[in-house]
Design an enzyme around this catalytic site. Structure first.
Site, PDB file in Angstrom:
ATOM      1  CB  SER A 139      -9.202  28.063   2.204  1.00 25.66           C
ATOM      2  OG  SER A 139      -8.369  28.845   1.415  1.00 25.66           O
ATOM      3  CG  HIS A 140      -4.907  27.451   3.136  1.00 26.81           C
ATOM      4  ND1 HIS A 140      -5.911  28.364   3.353  1.00 26.81           N
ATOM      5  CD2 HIS A 140      -4.231  27.331   4.288  1.00 26.81           C
ATOM      6  CE1 HIS A 140      -5.817  28.797   4.605  1.00 26.81           C
ATOM      7  NE2 HIS A 140      -4.819  28.201   5.192  1.00 26.81           N
ATOM      8  CE  LYS A 159      -7.328  34.293   0.058  1.00 26.58           C
ATOM      9  NZ  LYS A 159      -8.236  34.503   1.191  1.00 26.58           N
ATOM     10  CG  ASP A 186      -6.430  28.311  -2.268  1.00 28.87           C
ATOM     11  OD1 ASP A 186      -6.893  28.681  -3.361  1.00 28.87           O
ATOM     12  OD2 ASP A 186      -6.915  28.648  -1.177  1.00 28.87           O
ATOM     13  CG  ASP A 235      -9.384  31.928  -1.878  1.00 26.96           C
ATOM     14  OD1 ASP A 235      -8.511  31.045  -1.780  1.00 26.96           O
ATOM     15  OD2 ASP A 235     -10.134  32.253  -0.927  1.00 26.96           O
ATOM     16  NE  ARG A 236      -4.959  31.123   1.433  1.00 28.34           N
ATOM     17  CZ  ARG A 236      -4.356  31.098   2.597  1.00 28.34           C
ATOM     18  NH1 ARG A 236      -3.097  30.704   2.686  1.00 28.34           N
ATOM     19  NH2 ARG A 236      -4.984  31.441   3.699  1.00 28.34           N
ATOM     20  CG  ASP A 284     -11.005  28.475  -1.580  1.00 26.86           C
ATOM     21  OD1 ASP A 284      -9.759  28.427  -1.495  1.00 26.86           O
ATOM     22  OD2 ASP A 284     -11.685  29.367  -1.058  1.00 26.86           O
TER      23      ASP A 284
HETATM   24  C1  G16 Z   1      -8.467  33.500   4.895  1.00 23.29           C
HETATM   25  C2  G16 Z   1      -8.903  34.887   4.539  1.00 23.29           C
HETATM   26  C3  G16 Z   1      -7.687  35.700   4.183  1.00 23.29           C
HETATM   27  C4  G16 Z   1      -6.686  35.676   5.305  1.00 23.29           C
HETATM   28  C5  G16 Z   1      -6.389  34.276   5.734  1.00 23.29           C
HETATM   29  C6  G16 Z   1      -5.620  34.362   7.017  1.00 23.29           C
HETATM   30  O1  G16 Z   1      -7.873  32.925   3.775  1.00 23.29           O
HETATM   31  O2  G16 Z   1      -9.787  34.849   3.440  1.00 23.29           O
HETATM   32  O3  G16 Z   1      -8.100  36.984   3.890  1.00 23.29           O
HETATM   33  O4  G16 Z   1      -5.475  36.265   4.930  1.00 23.29           O
HETATM   34  O5  G16 Z   1      -7.569  33.573   5.974  1.00 23.29           O
HETATM   35  O6  G16 Z   1      -5.480  33.166   7.600  1.00 23.29           O
HETATM   36  P1  G16 Z   1      -4.919  33.071   9.064  1.00 23.29           P
HETATM   37  O7  G16 Z   1      -5.909  33.745   9.979  1.00 23.29           O
HETATM   38  O8  G16 Z   1      -4.781  31.599   9.264  1.00 23.29           O
HETATM   39  O9  G16 Z   1      -3.587  33.768   9.074  1.00 23.29           O
HETATM   40  P2  G16 Z   1      -8.416  31.592   3.127  1.00 23.29           P
HETATM   41  O10 G16 Z   1      -7.639  31.426   1.852  1.00 23.29           O
HETATM   42  O11 G16 Z   1      -8.112  30.549   4.172  1.00 23.29           O
HETATM   43  O12 G16 Z   1      -9.882  31.808   2.936  1.00 23.29           O
END
Ligand code: G16
Length: 541
Positions: A111-112, A374, A275, A279-280, A277
């Site tokens: 992801s990010h 998302k 981000d 989704d953000r 991938d």
């Molecule tokens: C993932 C989940 C999100 C969540 C985030 C929280 O995001 O898909 O639903 O809000 O993790 O991250 P943390 O546990 O670090 O606060 P992503 O965009 O990383 O897939």
């Protein structure tokens, strides 16, 4: 086909969003193979199944896909649908799973988190609804990692995933598809592209920062192609394996280039970023940053202006640490607002059951029932559709939200790479204090209520405990504490600060001033510095 003897590898417990580790860990002997086989075993095998496979293009994406295809073939999968070049944004993968009625998919991304040989890699399984695996499935995958003894892998040369069309590996059929087209077609059914095209044709200006990540091709095709925004609207639009050496997290810290443009002398009307991938999302107007929590509230208030949501929303959902701005909008619309634990998977059941239409999180995720992830570009297009209808600026849109519903000042403080034991000890100490906190004074504020969030899923009745500590203060402030589930180094402590202000004369404060009291109270009640040695947060968003 080869059957390889293996033994469990410690620490393959998927977190909030699949398994995330340093890339070098994934590249270690048997590591990826073990996890892929455990995933296949955990979901009851892949014999005769169809899987979607794609990722965000980060370092090791292409190699990992070759391994996944070989293991899928050896385990009897019928078909894999792969994004050309190994590329699929997370929402596009979710859509493809649903559109093709696949049995699930493997999404390669951290992801990010930054990408590269010395950075992060990740792998997650999404189910047939297109969403992240439920807790129950994740538990089964994890359980299998603890007693895995063999994996099956086909012996084959590399498959060409750069050329569109059909190919095969043993009995496995492989279809390589163009990654953008299906997603774009879906967006065209949701939004009024004609109106948005007219907005750009009328001189509306925008910058979209793809942050050298997966949304580049999607944004070029949709914003500059279908919607006619001028070339140059998309910045950093070519995906690179290390995201141009940056941190593909769309927030004011990491999307600094975009922030400079939006707060500079020739700022365009609208700015957005996505981000690694895809989704953000981050939304920013001319001199007007929109917090993700406020963005969710705005979209909830005005979604009916876009064709897909013209008949209204059935309900909305937010993760617990997300500000309560959306709750107030939902109340005014007469619809229910659900509060779920952090992690997109918790929204899946609500969306599948038709209980909510929109959902979102403070961590820059917003989405709807069009997919089960998302969706960064979707949020940008919904904003554009709304602005095309209202003809308001982003700043005016925020003023409208705050004057109608009050303003939820909001900020998140992250303390990164904290010693895991110390971070755990801090949370335990806070947990122990909770029963006696109500009515006491902390940092000049009086505690109204304090608890640890637990969630009972209204659809499958599952119970999730230990989902973050929340302390509400008299006067509208709230502090939430939780440990990140996506970090790859030590622990990340997140402290979420919020203050609801309904006094019309106090809607224009600097967020740091509006949140100063609750920030002090949060540090005091958690004993953060004494227990972790940390003083200032590493990242404030
Ligand atoms: C993932 C989940 C999100 C969540 C985030 C929280 O995001 O898909 O639903 O809000 O993790 O991250 P943390 O546990 O670090 O606060 P992503 O965009 O990383 O897939």
């Amino acid at each position: 086909m080869q059957t390889v003897q293996t033994s469990p590898i410690e620490g393959q417990k998927p977190g909030t969003s699949g398994l995330r580790k340093k890339t070098a860990v994934f590249m270690g002997p048997h590591y990826l193979e073990n996890y892929v086989q455990s995933t296949f075993d955990g979901i009851g095998g892949v014999q005769g199944k169809t899987l979607v496979v794609g990722g965000d293009g980060r370092f090791f994406n292409d190699r990992a896909i070759q391994v996944i295809l070989r293991i899928a073939a050896a385990n009897g999968a019928a078909k894999c649908i792969v994004g050309q070049g190994g590329i699929l944004s997370t929402p596009a993968a979710s859509h493809l799973i649903r559109k093709r009625k696949a049995d699930g998919g493997l999404i390669l991304s951290a992801s990010h988190n930054p990408g590269g040989k010395d950075e992060d890699f990740g792998l997650k399984y999404n189910g047939p609804n297109g969403g992240p695996a439920t807790e129950a499935v994740t538990d089964k995958i994890f359980a299998r990692t603890l007693d895995i003894d063999v994996y099956k892998i086909s012996e084959s040369v590399d498959i060409d995933i750069d050329t569109r069309g059909m190919t095969s590996l043993d009995a496995l059929e492989i279809e390589v598809v163009e990654p953008v087209a299906d997603y774009q077609e879906l967006m065209e059914t949701l939004f009024d592209f004609g109106k948005i095209r007219a907005l750009f044709a009328g001189g509306f200006t925008m910058r979209f920062d793809a942050m050298h990540a997966v949304t580049g091709p999607y944004a070029h095709a949709i914003l500059e192609g279908a919607l006619g925004a001028p070339k140059g609207t998309v910045m950093n639009g070519t995906p690179s394996p290390d995201f141009g050496g940056g941190h593909p997290d769309p927030n004011p810290i990491w999307a600094k280039d975009l922030m400079n443009v939006m707060y500079g002398p020739d700022a365009p009307d609208f700015g957005a970023a996505s981000d690694g991938d895809g989704d953000r999302n981050m939304i920013v107007g001319r001199n007007a940053y929109v917090t993700p929590s406020d963005s969710l509230a705005v979209l909830t208030a005005k979604a009916h202006l876009a064709p897909a949501y013209s008949s209204g929303l059935t309900g909305v959902a937010r993760s617990m640490p997300t500000s309560r701005a959306v709750d107030r909008v939902a109340e005014s619309l007469g619809i229910k607002c659900y509060e779920t634990p952090t992690g997109w998977k918790f929204f899946g059941n609500l969306l599948d059951a038709g209980l909510v239409t929109l959902c979102g999180e403070e961590s820059a995720g917003t989405g709807s029932d069009h997919v089960r992830e998302k969706d960064g570009l979707w949020a940008v297009l919904l904003w554009l559709n709304i602005l095309a209808e209202t003809k308001m600026s982003v700043a005016e849109t925020l003023d409208d939200l705050w004057s109608t519903h009050g303003r939820c000042y909001y900020s998140r403080h992250d303390y990164e790479a904290v010693d895991s034991e110390k971070a755990g000890a801090m949370i335990s100490a806070l947990r122990a204090k909770l029963p006696a906190l109500a009515g006491t004074s902390v940092g000049g504020l009086t505690v109204e209520a304090a608890d640890e969030f637990a969630y009972d899923d209204p659809v499958d009745q599952s119970h999730s405990a230990g989902q973050g500590i929340r302390i509400a203060f008299k006067g509208g402030a709230r502090a939430v504490f939780r440990l990140s589930g996506t970090g790859t180094e030590g622990a990340t402590i997140r402290i979420y600060l919020e203050h609801l202000q309904t006094d019309a004369s106090k809607l224009d404060m600097k967020p740091e001033d509006a949140l100063a009291e609750v920030c002090n109270a949060a540090r005091e009640v958690s004993d953060l510095t004494a227990l972790t040695g940390r003083v200032d947060p590493d990242v404030i968003t």
